[in-house]
Design a protein around this motif. Structure first.
Motif, PDB file in Angstrom:
ATOM      1  N   LEU A  14       0.824  -1.201   0.000  1.00 35.35           N
ATOM      2  CA  LEU A  14       0.000   0.000   0.000  1.00 35.35           C
ATOM      3  C   LEU A  14       0.862   1.256   0.000  1.00 35.35           C
ATOM      4  O   LEU A  14       0.552   2.235  -0.688  1.00 35.35           O
ATOM      5  CB  LEU A  14      -0.922  -0.008   1.224  1.00 35.35           C
ATOM      6  CG  LEU A  14      -1.907   1.164   1.333  1.00 35.35           C
ATOM      7  CD1 LEU A  14      -2.855   1.180   0.142  1.00 35.35           C
ATOM      8  CD2 LEU A  14      -2.702   1.090   2.628  1.00 35.35           C
ATOM      9  N   ALA A  67       1.352   6.416  -7.090  1.00 39.80           N
ATOM     10  CA  ALA A  67       0.279   7.337  -7.456  1.00 39.80           C
ATOM     11  C   ALA A  67       0.756   8.778  -7.410  1.00 39.80           C
ATOM     12  O   ALA A  67       0.396   9.591  -8.271  1.00 39.80           O
ATOM     13  CB  ALA A  67      -0.910   7.132  -6.524  1.00 39.80           C
ATOM     14  N   THR A  69       1.008   1.839 -10.346  1.00 42.05           N
ATOM     15  CA  THR A  69      -0.150   2.062  -9.467  1.00 42.05           C
ATOM     16  C   THR A  69      -1.155   0.929  -9.598  1.00 42.05           C
ATOM     17  O   THR A  69      -1.685   0.418  -8.605  1.00 42.05           O
ATOM     18  CB  THR A  69      -0.829   3.394  -9.829  1.00 42.05           C
ATOM     19  OG1 THR A  69       0.108   4.462  -9.669  1.00 42.05           O
ATOM     20  CG2 THR A  69      -2.031   3.644  -8.922  1.00 42.05           C
ATOM     21  N   VAL A  70      -1.425   0.499 -10.840  1.00 42.91           N
ATOM     22  CA  VAL A  70      -2.372  -0.596 -11.065  1.00 42.91           C
ATOM     23  C   VAL A  70      -1.849  -1.891 -10.448  1.00 42.91           C
ATOM     24  O   VAL A  70      -2.578  -2.617  -9.750  1.00 42.91           O
ATOM     25  CB  VAL A  70      -2.635  -0.774 -12.570  1.00 42.91           C
ATOM     26  CG1 VAL A  70      -3.490  -2.011 -12.821  1.00 42.91           C
ATOM     27  CG2 VAL A  70      -3.309   0.457 -13.137  1.00 42.91           C
ATOM     28  N   CYS A 100       0.415  -2.333  -8.025  1.00 42.94           N
ATOM     29  CA  CYS A 100       0.456  -2.273  -6.557  1.00 42.94           C
ATOM     30  C   CYS A 100      -0.947  -2.328  -5.953  1.00 42.94           C
ATOM     31  O   CYS A 100      -1.148  -2.920  -4.891  1.00 42.94           O
ATOM     32  CB  CYS A 100       1.180  -1.005  -6.118  1.00 42.94           C
ATOM     33  SG  CYS A 100       2.958  -1.023  -6.460  1.00 42.94           S
ATOM     34  N   THR A 101      -1.912  -1.716  -6.631  1.00 39.33           N
ATOM     35  CA  THR A 101      -3.296  -1.766  -6.124  1.00 39.33           C
ATOM     36  C   THR A 101      -3.816  -3.197  -6.124  1.00 39.33           C
ATOM     37  O   THR A 101      -4.431  -3.657  -5.155  1.00 39.33           O
ATOM     38  CB  THR A 101      -4.204  -0.875  -6.970  1.00 39.33           C
ATOM     39  OG1 THR A 101      -3.733   0.481  -6.911  1.00 39.33           O
ATOM     40  CG2 THR A 101      -5.633  -0.929  -6.467  1.00 39.33           C
ATOM     41  N   ALA A 121      -2.089  -5.109  -3.371  1.00 38.58           N
ATOM     42  CA  ALA A 121      -2.564  -4.699  -2.049  1.00 38.58           C
ATOM     43  C   ALA A 121      -3.924  -5.305  -1.745  1.00 38.58           C
ATOM     44  O   ALA A 121      -4.167  -5.813  -0.645  1.00 38.58           O
ATOM     45  CB  ALA A 121      -2.623  -3.176  -1.966  1.00 38.58           C
ATOM     46  N   VAL A 122      -4.831  -5.264  -2.725  1.00 38.02           N
ATOM     47  CA  VAL A 122      -6.155  -5.842  -2.506  1.00 38.02           C
ATOM     48  C   VAL A 122      -6.049  -7.343  -2.295  1.00 38.02           C
ATOM     49  O   VAL A 122      -6.720  -7.922  -1.413  1.00 38.02           O
ATOM     50  CB  VAL A 122      -7.081  -5.517  -3.699  1.00 38.02           C
ATOM     51  CG1 VAL A 122      -8.395  -6.270  -3.580  1.00 38.02           C
ATOM     52  CG2 VAL A 122      -7.343  -4.027  -3.772  1.00 38.02           C
ATOM     53  N   ASP A 166       2.110   1.706  -3.399  1.00 38.84           N
ATOM     54  CA  ASP A 166       1.009   2.161  -4.245  1.00 38.84           C
ATOM     55  C   ASP A 166       0.835   3.672  -4.124  1.00 38.84           C
ATOM     56  O   ASP A 166       0.621   4.369  -5.118  1.00 38.84           O
ATOM     57  CB  ASP A 166      -0.267   1.430  -3.837  1.00 38.84           C
ATOM     58  CG  ASP A 166      -1.402   1.670  -4.817  1.00 38.84           C
ATOM     59  OD1 ASP A 166      -1.132   2.178  -5.919  1.00 38.84           O
ATOM     60  OD2 ASP A 166      -2.549   1.349  -4.480  1.00 38.84           O
TER      61      ASP A 166
END
Length: 870
Positions: free
Chosen positions: A521, A528, A536-537, A539-540, A543-544, A524
């Motif tokens: 996170l 960003a 960013t995509v 890492c997102t 993270a999810v 991320d």
């Protein structure tokens, strides 16, 4: 029939079974193929086995050894009130009203007298505003769209049926006044329908005549005007006068609002001076036929808001003074309505010419005068009432209360003690979204003539009609809520998948994965900030994924590992890990109901935040309505017409989905019973907050059972009675026992019911659901009082529970379930637990494992512990 002097041991006891949700038929309730009705009607009644050999429940199975002295079997079937007829499924669109109706019942137990009164008043005021919003929706369709914006234009030339509407909209056969008067029929018909349905359901499902003891007959009870009464009050299930007055208030306010929308185009707006008549009498006549009717309608609406705060008005007395006041209000409404019918139907030139823009084929220069402002005021008032209600509930939630008495242990409140706020918020937001969706759907139908308009037709009504900003904002807010709900459900589904994957293994992976989530996170956020879209995509997504794995692994703690080992000692041998995993998953899925606030609470919070943001923007921009031909296409922009169109389309689909569900339920009994479950839970409470909600079945069931049991004791004084209740039936039975306690205080000793009454609960929802979400009525103190009424140590109460039950549970502790001591032939406590599935290994002579019964079939348990409990 026995006599008081007869040996009571020789007289069989009476076992009265009360079923739970989904409208269980009497044959399934009594586990007998042939039954006959002995009391009641086709909606709800008492049944007994028809064959003499099946009059008692002496064994769990036909070939099991029978027990001597088994009780006579009688069942009370009340499913016809909520799911017996296919028409019950069509109550689903009343969900917003029903949520608001139950909101004050879920208030925190620590609220003081002033806070309790304020919570009830705010909920009733919010209910009135939601009814006004529904009336405004109908007025917007009839008066604004059909009577004002479609008149004398080509906008609605495709409206169906074409033969009818071409004479109304296109051939200029009706004046502006006549069009407006014709459009008012839509809200008038809607209000009349609501009135008729509410009165009919009251007379059919809720009105019950109970023969009260002489000591109670005609008594002037001080609780008649009390803000709130308990389950033991004789007035709890007798609310005819109260609901009738509340219904009259909603109807009167709605009719006044319709008159308000009719008067608006006839008023002299500020700034208009052309054509003003000269002379005192001419100007006086102008003021009479414009401003005075609007002031009268406003006064009646204000009256409706004020009387909800008067204790004698919202009380339970059938007051003659308030009847006379109501007649005066109806007379005033009749005079105002007649005056508007005369002016718009027979006089000429009542609509001010400054409002009318005659451009054939194009929309008018504005919508119905003052309509957008009226919608905004109703929306803003509802939001203000809702926010004040949330503040009051939050303050009451954190007020310290006395510790419960043993044997009841402290109870963790559901939804963090803010259940009232969550119910009211969801009810208000669903009501606003449904209203906006109906308005939008009607606009699409008028422009396309199709009852199934496509997405483009729904999205483009903003360029064809003058739509109030509040409607657009509500549609946009529904889109955001729907997207958030979809993402939340996907996240929950992924978490459940991970949790089931870790079945029967309390893995310690949650902590390191949570640390990985924190690291990803942070990366991320850095990506960003630097504007690196690919990173960013990535890492997102990581993270999810890490969050899902961490939460899913942590969710395995929902299952106590001692539960399986206690129920099935052979499972420790490890010779059948697949069976252990199956049982673990059954228990894991049964615990998910305790996690419901993790879905409902965030949804209510997001909806409230979005509504506040839109409300603030509307307040800053001032409410207006203008034809919008362009707008941003960014879905997250507050000015996006694309987002508003998508939200309107989703709202229409949601409403049509509810209606379709009701239509399918007409022909599918199983689905009809499933739909009825919603109302079995939500419509237990009387309609004392919103009189137009789904009807309350407890107003029929509780007096039915009280009357039956008191009559059984009167005709057979020595007969012992076992009240055996399942699921929602335990809630009804708790109310029955409280009513019997009040009944026994006013009759002779030999007529009292409770001393000979035992309570058997199975699949009990008293503590796990109702105790957590309705603590005032079913909290620890009330459950302790229930045990006291069933006196004795232990009390005359047996509660049967399982780990795999997804609704029921223990009543002295939890949730979660407390693991008891190893089972013994005689249970050490009055809460009786049995393994489910019944056995870990395959039964002898069977090639399959026994399946878990979960929330059903307690009396069919092969051990016969149900019959032992009776």
């Amino acid at each position: 029939m026995g006599t008081p002097g007869e040996d009571e041991a020789a007289r069989p006891a009476l076992e009265l079974r009360v079923h739970g949700v989904s409208g269980t038929p009497p044959e399934a309730l009594l586990d007998r193929p042939l039954v006959e009705q002995i009391a009641g009607d086709r909606i709800a009644g008492f049944f007994a086995p028809r064959l003499e050999s099946e009059q008692t429940d002496a064994a769990p199975q036909p070939f099991a050894p029978e027990r001597e002295g088994a009780a006579r079997l009688v069942g009370y079937s009340w499913g016809g009130i909520t799911s017996g007829s296919a028409g019950r499924a069509l109550w689903l669109p009343l969900l917003p009203f029903t949520l608001i109706n139950i909101a004050p019942r879920a208030r925190p137990a620590g609220a003081g007298a002033a806070q309790t009164w304020l919570i009830w008043y705010l909920c009733r005021l919010l209910a009135l505003l939601m009814t006004c919003l529904l009336v405004l929706t109908a007025a917007g369709i009839g008066d604004d769209l059909m009577g004002w914006q479609c008149a004398h234009t080509n906008t609605c030339q495709d409206a169906t049926p074409t033969k009818l509407f071409k004479h109304v909209f296109l051939m200029h056969q009706l004046s502006d006044e006549h069009m407006l008067l014709l459009g008012s029929l839509v809200p008038l018909l809607l209000l009349s329908l609501l009135w008729l349905v509410s009165a009919r359901t009251w007379n059919r499902y809720e009105r019950t005549i109970v023969k009260a003891p002489k000591a109670l007959a005609g008594a002037k009870d001080p609780e008649r005007n009390a803000t709130e009464i308990g389950l033991d009050s004789p007035l709890m299930w007798s609310n005819a006068a109260q609901v009738r007055r509340l219904r009259a208030t909603h109807m009167q306010t709605g009719f006044a609002l319709i008159i308000w929308t009719l008067v608006a185009p006839t008023e002299r707006p500020w700034g208009f001076s052309d054509g003003d008549p000269s002379g005192l009498f001419a100007r006086l006549w102008l003021a009479v036929h414009t401003h005075l009717p609007s002031l009268g309608a406003a006064a009646i609406m204000l009256y409706g808001c004020v009387v909800l705060a008067v204790p004698s008005y919202v009380g339970r007395d059938d007051s003659k003074a308030w009847k006379r006041a109501s007649r005066c209000i109806w007379l005033a409404l009749g005079v105002l309505g007649g005056w508007e019918i005369y002016g718009l139907g027979f006089a000429k030139g009542w609509i001010h010419p400054g409002y009318v823009v005659k451009v054939t084929g194009e929309p008018r220069g504005g919508g119905l005068p003052y309509f957008a402002a009226t919608v905004f005021v109703d929306f803003a008032a509802a939001m203000a009432v809702l926010i004040l209600l949330l503040v009051v509930v939050a303050v009451a939630r954190f007020k310290p209360i006395a510790a419960p008495q043993l044997p009841q242990q402290p109870m963790r409140p559901g939804m963090w003690g803010l259940t009232t706020g969550a119910f009211a918020t969801l009810g208000a937001l669903f009501g606003a979204s449904f209203a906006a969706g109906l308005y939008t759907f009607a606009g699409a139908w008028l422009t396309t003539g199709s009852v199934k308009p496509g997405f483009s037709e729904v999205s483009h009504i903003y360029s064809k009609f003058v739509v109030p900003d509040a409607v657009r904002a509500a549609n946009h807010a529904f889109l955001i809520g729907a997207v958030f709900l979809a993402l939340l459900l996907v996240f929950v589904g992924a978490v459940l998948g991970v949790g089931l994957g870790f079945a029967a293994s309390r893995s310690g992976i949650a902590v390191p994965v949570l640390g990985l989530f924190a690291v990803v996170l942070a990366l991320d956020i850095v990506a960003a900030v630097q504007g690196s879209t690919p990173w960013t995509v990535v890492c997102t997504i990581l993270a999810v994924g890490a969050l899902v794995v961490a939460v899913g692994a942590r969710s395995t703690s929902l299952v106590d590992p001692k539960a399986i080992g206690t129920d099935y000692p052979t499972s420790d041998d490890g010779h059948d890990r697949g069976r252990t995993k199956t049982i673990w998953r059954a228990i894991y899925l049964a615990r998910l109901v305790d996690c419901a606030p993790l879905i409902v609470a965030p949804l209510a919070l997001v909806g409230l935040v979005v509504a506040c943001v839109y409300g603030g923007q509307l307040m800053l921009d001032r409410p207006h309505a203008e034809t919008q031909t362009a707008g941003q296409h960014n879905v997250f922009s507050l000015d996006s017409l694309t987002a508003a169109g998508v939200g309107a389309y989703l709202t229409v689909l949601s409403i049509l989905g509810l209606v379709a569900l009701g239509v399918v339920a007409f022909r599918t009994p199983t689905l009809r019973r499933s739909v009825g479950i919603l109302w079995d839970v939500a419509s237990f409470w009387p309609r004392t907050s919103h009189p137009l909600a789904a009807p309350c079945y407890a107003e029929r069931t509780v007096p039915d059972i009280v009357t039956f049991l008191s009559n059984a004791r009167a005709t057979e004084p020595g007969t012992a009675i076992v009240l055996a209740a399942h699921s929602q039936g335990t809630v009804i039975s708790a109310a029955v026992i409280a009513q019997l306690d009040a009944f026994d205080k006013h009759v002779d000793a030999d007529e009292r019911v409770l001393p000979k009454l035992g309570f058997l609960s199975f699949g009990c929802v008293l503590r796990r659901l109702y105790g957590r979400y309705f603590p005032v009525y079913f909290g620890p103190a009330e459950l302790t009082a229930l045990q006291t009424r069933l006196g004795g140590k232990p009390p005359r109460w047996r509660n049967l529970w399982r780990y795999t039950d997804y609704l029921g549970g223990q009543v002295t502790c939890g949730p979660p379930h407390r693991v008891p001591a190893p089972p013994s032939p005689v249970p050490p406590h009055w809460e009786w637990h049995r393994p489910d599935p019944p056995s870990f290994d395959r039964p002898d002579g069977d090639t399959s494992y026994s399946a878990p019964h979960r929330h059903s079939d307690f009396w069919a348990d092969e051990s016969g512990y149900f019959q032992d409990a009776v």
